[in-house]
Design a protein around this motif. Structure first.
Motif, PDB file in Angstrom:
ATOM      1  N   ASP A 181     -15.726   1.491  -3.253  1.00 40.83           N
ATOM      2  CA  ASP A 181     -14.582   2.403  -3.119  1.00 40.83           C
ATOM      3  C   ASP A 181     -13.594   2.179  -4.253  1.00 40.83           C
ATOM      4  N   LEU A 182     -13.266   0.913  -4.512  1.00 40.20           N
ATOM      5  CA  LEU A 182     -12.320   0.589  -5.575  1.00 40.20           C
ATOM      6  C   LEU A 182     -12.850   1.029  -6.941  1.00 40.20           C
ATOM      7  N   GLU A 183     -14.120   0.794  -7.185  1.00 38.52           N
ATOM      8  CA  GLU A 183     -14.714   1.188  -8.459  1.00 38.52           C
ATOM      9  C   GLU A 183     -14.679   2.704  -8.632  1.00 38.52           C
ATOM     10  N   ARG A 184     -15.055   3.429  -7.602  1.00 37.33           N
ATOM     11  CA  ARG A 184     -15.060   4.893  -7.658  1.00 37.33           C
ATOM     12  C   ARG A 184     -13.645   5.445  -7.798  1.00 37.33           C
ATOM     13  N   ASP A 185     -12.734   4.944  -6.961  1.00 38.25           N
ATOM     14  CA  ASP A 185     -11.389   5.518  -6.894  1.00 38.25           C
ATOM     15  C   ASP A 185     -10.484   5.092  -8.046  1.00 38.25           C
ATOM     16  N   GLY A 186     -10.761   3.958  -8.646  1.00 36.40           N
ATOM     17  CA  GLY A 186      -9.906   3.485  -9.726  1.00 36.40           C
ATOM     18  C   GLY A 186     -10.446   3.742 -11.121  1.00 36.40           C
ATOM     19  N   PHE A 187     -11.728   4.106 -11.207  1.00 31.47           N
ATOM     20  CA  PHE A 187     -12.330   4.210 -12.531  1.00 31.47           C
ATOM     21  C   PHE A 187     -13.198   5.449 -12.688  1.00 31.47           C
ATOM     22  N   GLY A 188     -13.035   6.409 -11.800  1.00 30.21           N
ATOM     23  CA  GLY A 188     -13.767   7.662 -11.909  1.00 30.21           C
ATOM     24  C   GLY A 188     -13.105   8.608 -12.895  1.00 30.21           C
ATOM     25  N   GLU A 189     -13.472   9.869 -12.791  1.00 32.58           N
ATOM     26  CA  GLU A 189     -12.952  10.891 -13.700  1.00 32.58           C
ATOM     27  C   GLU A 189     -11.438  11.062 -13.575  1.00 32.58           C
ATOM     28  N   SER A 190     -10.927  10.970 -12.364  1.00 33.20           N
ATOM     29  CA  SER A 190      -9.481  11.067 -12.118  1.00 33.20           C
ATOM     30  C   SER A 190      -9.045   9.843 -11.322  1.00 33.20           C
ATOM     31  N   PRO A 191      -8.777   8.724 -11.986  1.00 33.44           N
ATOM     32  CA  PRO A 191      -8.443   7.486 -11.269  1.00 33.44           C
ATOM     33  C   PRO A 191      -7.244   7.658 -10.344  1.00 33.44           C
ATOM     34  N   PHE A 243      -2.898  -4.312 -12.632  1.00 35.98           N
ATOM     35  CA  PHE A 243      -2.702  -5.415 -13.558  1.00 35.98           C
ATOM     36  C   PHE A 243      -3.204  -6.638 -12.823  1.00 35.98           C
ATOM     37  N   VAL A 244      -3.838  -7.535 -13.543  1.00 31.40           N
ATOM     38  CA  VAL A 244      -4.302  -8.781 -12.933  1.00 31.40           C
ATOM     39  C   VAL A 244      -3.698  -9.965 -13.685  1.00 31.40           C
ATOM     40  N   ALA A 245      -3.507 -11.042 -12.950  1.00 30.89           N
ATOM     41  CA  ALA A 245      -3.075 -12.314 -13.521  1.00 30.89           C
ATOM     42  C   ALA A 245      -4.285 -13.225 -13.479  1.00 30.89           C
ATOM     43  N   GLU A 246      -4.571 -13.864 -14.601  1.00 39.46           N
ATOM     44  CA  GLU A 246      -5.720 -14.763 -14.622  1.00 39.46           C
ATOM     45  C   GLU A 246      -5.364 -16.075 -15.305  1.00 39.46           C
ATOM     46  N   VAL A 247      -6.030 -17.098 -14.836  1.00 44.36           N
ATOM     47  CA  VAL A 247      -5.903 -18.439 -15.409  1.00 44.36           C
ATOM     48  C   VAL A 247      -7.320 -18.913 -15.695  1.00 44.36           C
ATOM     49  N   GLY A 248      -7.596 -19.194 -16.935  1.00 37.39           N
ATOM     50  CA  GLY A 248      -8.939 -19.663 -17.304  1.00 37.39           C
ATOM     51  C   GLY A 248     -10.032 -18.681 -16.940  1.00 37.39           C
ATOM     52  N   GLY A 249      -9.750 -17.400 -17.034  1.00 36.14           N
ATOM     53  CA  GLY A 249     -10.736 -16.375 -16.699  1.00 36.14           C
ATOM     54  C   GLY A 249     -10.873 -16.110 -15.207  1.00 36.14           C
ATOM     55  N   MET A 265      -1.449 -18.583 -18.433  1.00 41.71           N
ATOM     56  CA  MET A 265      -1.664 -17.426 -17.576  1.00 41.71           C
ATOM     57  C   MET A 265      -1.663 -16.182 -18.455  1.00 41.71           C
ATOM     58  N   ASN A 266      -2.561 -15.273 -18.143  1.00 37.46           N
ATOM     59  CA  ASN A 266      -2.690 -14.014 -18.868  1.00 37.46           C
ATOM     60  C   ASN A 266      -2.515 -12.854 -17.886  1.00 37.46           C
ATOM     61  N   ILE A 267      -1.666 -11.890 -18.241  1.00 36.19           N
ATOM     62  CA  ILE A 267      -1.514 -10.657 -17.457  1.00 36.19           C
ATOM     63  C   ILE A 267      -2.158  -9.547 -18.267  1.00 36.19           C
ATOM     64  N   ARG A 268      -3.055  -8.807 -17.657  1.00 36.32           N
ATOM     65  CA  ARG A 268      -3.744  -7.732 -18.368  1.00 36.32           C
ATOM     66  C   ARG A 268      -4.078  -6.600 -17.415  1.00 36.32           C
ATOM     67  N   ARG A 269      -4.482  -5.459 -17.983  1.00 36.53           N
ATOM     68  CA  ARG A 269      -4.924  -4.332 -17.170  1.00 36.53           C
ATOM     69  C   ARG A 269      -6.206  -4.724 -16.446  1.00 36.53           C
ATOM     70  N   GLY A 270      -6.319  -4.280 -15.206  1.00 37.88           N
ATOM     71  CA  GLY A 270      -7.536  -4.537 -14.452  1.00 37.88           C
ATOM     72  C   GLY A 270      -8.676  -3.658 -14.949  1.00 37.88           C
ATOM     73  N   THR A 271      -9.894  -4.167 -14.833  1.00 37.88           N
ATOM     74  CA  THR A 271     -11.090  -3.424 -15.226  1.00 37.88           C
ATOM     75  C   THR A 271     -11.987  -3.243 -14.004  1.00 37.88           C
ATOM     76  N   ILE A 272     -12.997  -2.422 -14.163  1.00 41.72           N
ATOM     77  CA  ILE A 272     -13.936  -2.191 -13.070  1.00 41.72           C
ATOM     78  C   ILE A 272     -14.617  -3.503 -12.659  1.00 41.72           C
ATOM     79  N   ALA A 273     -14.841  -4.385 -13.615  1.00 38.87           N
ATOM     80  CA  ALA A 273     -15.479  -5.672 -13.317  1.00 38.87           C
ATOM     81  C   ALA A 273     -14.589  -6.577 -12.465  1.00 38.87           C
ATOM     82  N   ASP A 274     -13.286  -6.288 -12.426  1.00 40.42           N
ATOM     83  CA  ASP A 274     -12.341  -7.089 -11.646  1.00 40.42           C
ATOM     84  C   ASP A 274     -12.282  -6.689 -10.173  1.00 40.42           C
TER      85      ASP A 274
END
Length: 159
Positions: free
Chosen positions: A37-47, A52-58, A1-10
């Motif tokens: 909405d999530l893409e705009r609000d979490g990854f715009g000029e002022s997020p 954080f996301v947990a992933e298994v095998g991508g 299991m991998n814990i990482r910062r979430g990205t816009i692609a997530d």
């Protein structure tokens, strides 16, 4: 299991987890936000939030979504809005790992408080939080004004 910062692609996977949480919390029709909405609000000029996301095998199996707040008593704090793990992956430690990541992030940021809400019937979560050292505040009540309440309130101001 991998814990990482979430990205816009997530964000499509994050939205699916939000919807799964709404079903778990017995509010299956309450989610009105979109991936856009999530893409705009979490990854715009002022997020407005971070994840954080947990992933298994991508494959994303859980997430924690949080944002900064300001306390007049404590200063800059974090509000943990959602922490959810897909039902089929509960009990794998993913929720604990996400929780730990948020709390470690807060500590690294020098914050004095992390806060969140838990439903009174969610006994497993309450027990987990109490065992971790969190305090469940019995004397505070969550107050909300929903969209219809806002409409009604502003209408009374116009009369």
């Amino acid at each position: 299991m991998n814990i990482r910062r979430g990205t816009i692609a997530d964000m499509p996977a994050v939205l699916e987890l939000i919807k799964e949480l709404a079903v778990f919390e017995k509010e299956p029709d309450a989610v009105v936000i979109t991936v856009a909405d999530l893409e705009r609000d979490g990854f715009g000029e002022s997020p407005l939030f971070q994840t954080f996301v947990a992933e298994v095998g991508g494959y994303i199996i859980g997430m924690a979504l949080f944002y900064y707040r300001y306390s007049t008593w404590k200063g800059k704090t974090i509000h943990l809005e959602d922490l959810i793990v897909k039902e089929s992956y509960r009990g794998t430690g993913a929720g604990s790992a996400l929780y730990r990541e948020v709390l470690q992030f807060a500590k690294q940021e020098g914050l004095r408080r992390v806060e969140w809400a838990v439903l009174d019937w969610n006994t497993p979560a309450i027990n987990f939080y109490e065992k971790s050292g969190a305090k469940i505040l019995e004397t505070w009540r969550t107050v909300q004004m929903d969209e219809q309440g806002l409409v009604n309130f502003t209408l009374t101001l116009q009369q």
